[in-house]
Design a protein around this motif. Structure first.
Motif, PDB file in Angstrom:
ATOM      1  N   ASP A  21       5.786   7.989  -1.832  1.00  0.00           N
ATOM      2  CA  ASP A  21       5.829   8.505  -3.045  1.00  0.00           C
ATOM      3  C   ASP A  21       4.913   9.619  -3.355  1.00  0.00           C
ATOM      4  N   ALA A  22       5.366  10.715  -4.243  1.00  0.00           N
ATOM      5  CA  ALA A  22       4.180  11.762  -4.365  1.00  0.00           C
ATOM      6  C   ALA A  22       3.208  10.994  -5.383  1.00  0.00           C
ATOM      7  N   ARG A  23       3.517  10.104  -5.889  1.00  0.00           N
ATOM      8  CA  ARG A  23       2.300   9.372  -6.831  1.00  0.00           C
ATOM      9  C   ARG A  23       1.490   8.359  -5.965  1.00  0.00           C
ATOM     10  N   ASP A  24       1.754   8.345  -4.617  1.00  0.00           N
ATOM     11  CA  ASP A  24       0.864   7.458  -3.951  1.00  0.00           C
ATOM     12  C   ASP A  24      -0.763   8.079  -4.004  1.00  0.00           C
ATOM     13  N   THR A  25      -0.867   9.275  -4.647  1.00  0.00           N
ATOM     14  CA  THR A  25      -2.075   9.675  -4.758  1.00  0.00           C
ATOM     15  C   THR A  25      -2.884   8.798  -5.650  1.00  0.00           C
ATOM     16  N   LEU A  26      -2.363   8.205  -6.659  1.00  0.00           N
ATOM     17  CA  LEU A  26      -2.781   7.010  -7.840  1.00  0.00           C
ATOM     18  C   LEU A  26      -2.866   5.592  -7.010  1.00  0.00           C
ATOM     19  N   GLY A  27      -2.397   5.310  -5.767  1.00  0.00           N
ATOM     20  CA  GLY A  27      -2.462   4.220  -5.046  1.00  0.00           C
ATOM     21  C   GLY A  27      -1.322   3.711  -4.788  1.00  0.00           C
ATOM     22  N   LEU A  28      -1.042   2.581  -4.001  1.00  0.00           N
ATOM     23  CA  LEU A  28       0.212   1.956  -3.603  1.00  0.00           C
ATOM     24  C   LEU A  28       1.074   1.656  -4.705  1.00  0.00           C
ATOM     25  N   VAL A  29       2.004   1.604  -4.538  1.00  0.00           N
ATOM     26  CA  VAL A  29       2.924   1.109  -5.890  1.00  0.00           C
ATOM     27  C   VAL A  29       3.526  -0.264  -5.482  1.00  0.00           C
ATOM     28  N   VAL A  30       3.386  -1.418  -6.389  1.00  0.00           N
ATOM     29  CA  VAL A  30       3.732  -2.459  -6.514  1.00  0.00           C
ATOM     30  C   VAL A  30       5.192  -2.700  -6.723  1.00  0.00           C
ATOM     31  N   THR A  31       6.106  -2.834  -5.783  1.00  0.00           N
ATOM     32  CA  THR A  31       7.402  -3.167  -6.136  1.00  0.00           C
ATOM     33  C   THR A  31       8.076  -4.513  -6.566  1.00  0.00           C
ATOM     34  N   ASP A  32       7.254  -5.431  -6.048  1.00  0.00           N
ATOM     35  CA  ASP A  32       7.813  -7.070  -6.478  1.00  0.00           C
ATOM     36  C   ASP A  32       6.405  -7.568  -6.689  1.00  0.00           C
ATOM     37  N   ALA A  61      -4.291  11.151  -0.128  1.00  0.00           N
ATOM     38  CA  ALA A  61      -4.887  12.229  -0.598  1.00  0.00           C
ATOM     39  C   ALA A  61      -3.679  13.413  -0.942  1.00  0.00           C
ATOM     40  N   SER A  62      -3.792  14.315  -1.973  1.00  0.00           N
ATOM     41  CA  SER A  62      -2.987  15.500  -2.380  1.00  0.00           C
ATOM     42  C   SER A  62      -2.382  15.976  -1.397  1.00  0.00           C
ATOM     43  N   VAL A  63      -3.139  16.565  -0.197  1.00  0.00           N
ATOM     44  CA  VAL A  63      -2.845  17.206   0.708  1.00  0.00           C
ATOM     45  C   VAL A  63      -1.863  16.726   1.924  1.00  0.00           C
ATOM     46  N   ASP A  64      -2.069  15.166   2.007  1.00  0.00           N
ATOM     47  CA  ASP A  64      -1.121  14.742   2.603  1.00  0.00           C
ATOM     48  C   ASP A  64       0.406  13.871   2.030  1.00  0.00           C
ATOM     49  N   VAL A  65       0.483  14.217   0.826  1.00  0.00           N
ATOM     50  CA  VAL A  65       1.674  14.111   0.079  1.00  0.00           C
ATOM     51  C   VAL A  65       2.988  14.590   1.104  1.00  0.00           C
ATOM     52  N   GLY A  66       3.963  13.683   1.252  1.00  0.00           N
ATOM     53  CA  GLY A  66       4.813  14.340   2.159  1.00  0.00           C
ATOM     54  C   GLY A  66       4.864  13.784   3.546  1.00  0.00           C
ATOM     55  N   ASP A  67       3.671  13.549   4.175  1.00  0.00           N
ATOM     56  CA  ASP A  67       3.490  12.998   5.311  1.00  0.00           C
ATOM     57  C   ASP A  67       3.665  11.381   5.395  1.00  0.00           C
ATOM     58  N   ASP A  68       4.941  11.204   5.992  1.00  0.00           N
ATOM     59  CA  ASP A  68       5.116   9.780   6.124  1.00  0.00           C
ATOM     60  C   ASP A  68       4.273   8.999   6.855  1.00  0.00           C
ATOM     61  N   GLU A  69       3.514   9.680   7.893  1.00  0.00           N
ATOM     62  CA  GLU A  69       2.761   8.668   8.802  1.00  0.00           C
ATOM     63  C   GLU A  69       1.356   8.441   7.951  1.00  0.00           C
ATOM     64  N   MET A  70       0.990   9.579   7.498  1.00  0.00           N
ATOM     65  CA  MET A  70      -0.227   9.188   6.446  1.00  0.00           C
ATOM     66  C   MET A  70       0.010   7.913   5.342  1.00  0.00           C
TER      67      MET A  70
END
Length: 331
Positions: A21-32, A61-70
């Protein structure tokens, strides 16, 4: 949601996360968040973000947004940190929620406790249900017209304290008749149905509730008041057992198709090696199609279609692997 089984107990906090997710720059999202889990008790909710664990950043890191492997690498980072812990160890989480950041101290638990197996859940349900401290059954004899047979009594349980003994008959529970009609004497299934009727009535009862039994003993009937307890509180933890004159009553089961042999797997592993089987199946199908089709051009067209489908599945496999590995792992 995947929970590894086997090996030593795995430390978890009771959350499921998702990466990518683009907001992963804030941390991993908790889905459950698992009910009554360490994370639940710490006030962590779905939609919160884990910014760090024990000082290790979980932000992308913001420069890695969209990189699935990162994005996957961040999930694996969380996994590695939890793998260093044992159930009962404390972790420090930095949580981003509702526009602000806070620190939460969470004590880990065993994965088997937070995500119990079906057998474990069944055991927990049995231990927490209401019980009277008796083992009961049906004999298929004419005395089933007097009620359900008490086959065993737990020492110190509610039934024991009320003076119930082996050989007594329960004619009714909370006004529900448990006696077999004389017209059905010798019908084992009718006798067993009275035991199931008692079970259904007990399922309506909670530990601490009053239960009224009509009991036949020594040639007379009497009314007995019992207070149900948790099954886990009983010394013998007696449960309902259905018996007929020949022993344990066989329950009819539908025939099941034989299960194919499964390849051996190391404890806790999640295997995604379906591609070789898929390729072999496609090759067999291709040979069969070649035999069936006489026209060479049609055969070549089918071969190309098979190859295209195989390449498509090979492209899908890494995506599925990332989903299972980084996207829906429970911690």
């Amino acid at each position: 949601m995947l929970v590894a089984r086997g090996g030593p107990p795995r430390a978890v906090i009771g959350i499921t996360t998702r990466a990518g997710d683009a907001r992963d720059t804030l941390g991993l999202v908790v889905t459950d968040v698992a009910p009554n889990s360490p994370a639940d008790r710490a006030g962590i909710h779905e939609g919160d973000r884990l910014a760090s664990i024990n000082g290790v950043s979980l932000k992308l890191a913001s420069v890695d947004v969209g990189d699935d492997e990162m994005a996957d690498a961040i999930s694996r980072r969380l996994t590695r940190e939890l793998e260093k812990l044992k159930p009962g160890d404390e972790v420090s989480l930095v949580v981003y929620s509702a526009g602000k950041t806070r620190t939460a101290k969470v004590k880990t638990a065993s994965a088997d406790d937070v995500y119990p197996s079906p057998a474990r859940r069944m055991q927990q349900d049995l231990e927490s249900r209401a019980a009277l401290g008796v083992s009961i059954g049906s004999t298929g004899s004419k005395r089933d017209t007097l009620g359900v047979l008490i086959m065993g009594v737990d020492d110190g349980g509610p039934a024991d304290k009320a003076g119930l003994e082996e050989g007594n008959r329960i004619a009714s529970i909370n006004g529900v008749d448990l006696r077999v009609d004389r017209a059905d004497l010798g019908d084992d299934y009718v006798s067993a149905a009275r035991v199931r009727r008692l079970q259904r009535e007990l399922q309506k009862v909670k530990p601490g509730d009053q239960v009224t039994l009509q009991v036949y003993a020594d040639g007379r009937s009497r009314t007995v008041q019992l207070k149900a307890v948790k099954a886990s509180e009983l010394k013998g933890r007696n449960r309902v057992v259905i018996f007929n004159g020949a022993g344990a009553m066989p329950m009819p089961m539908p025939a099941l198709a034989p299960m194919p042999a499964m390849p051996p797997m190391p404890p806790g592993a999640v295997r995604l090696d379906f591609e070789p089987q898929l390729r072999a199946g496609m090759e067999r199908a291709q040979v069969q199609m070649q035999r069936a089709l006489k026209d060479e051009e049609t055969t070549r067209t089918m071969q190309r279609a098979m190859q295209d489908a195989q390449r498509a599945m090979m492209r899908v496999q890494p995506v599925l692997a990332r989903t299972l590995r980084g996207g829906m792992i429970s911690f």
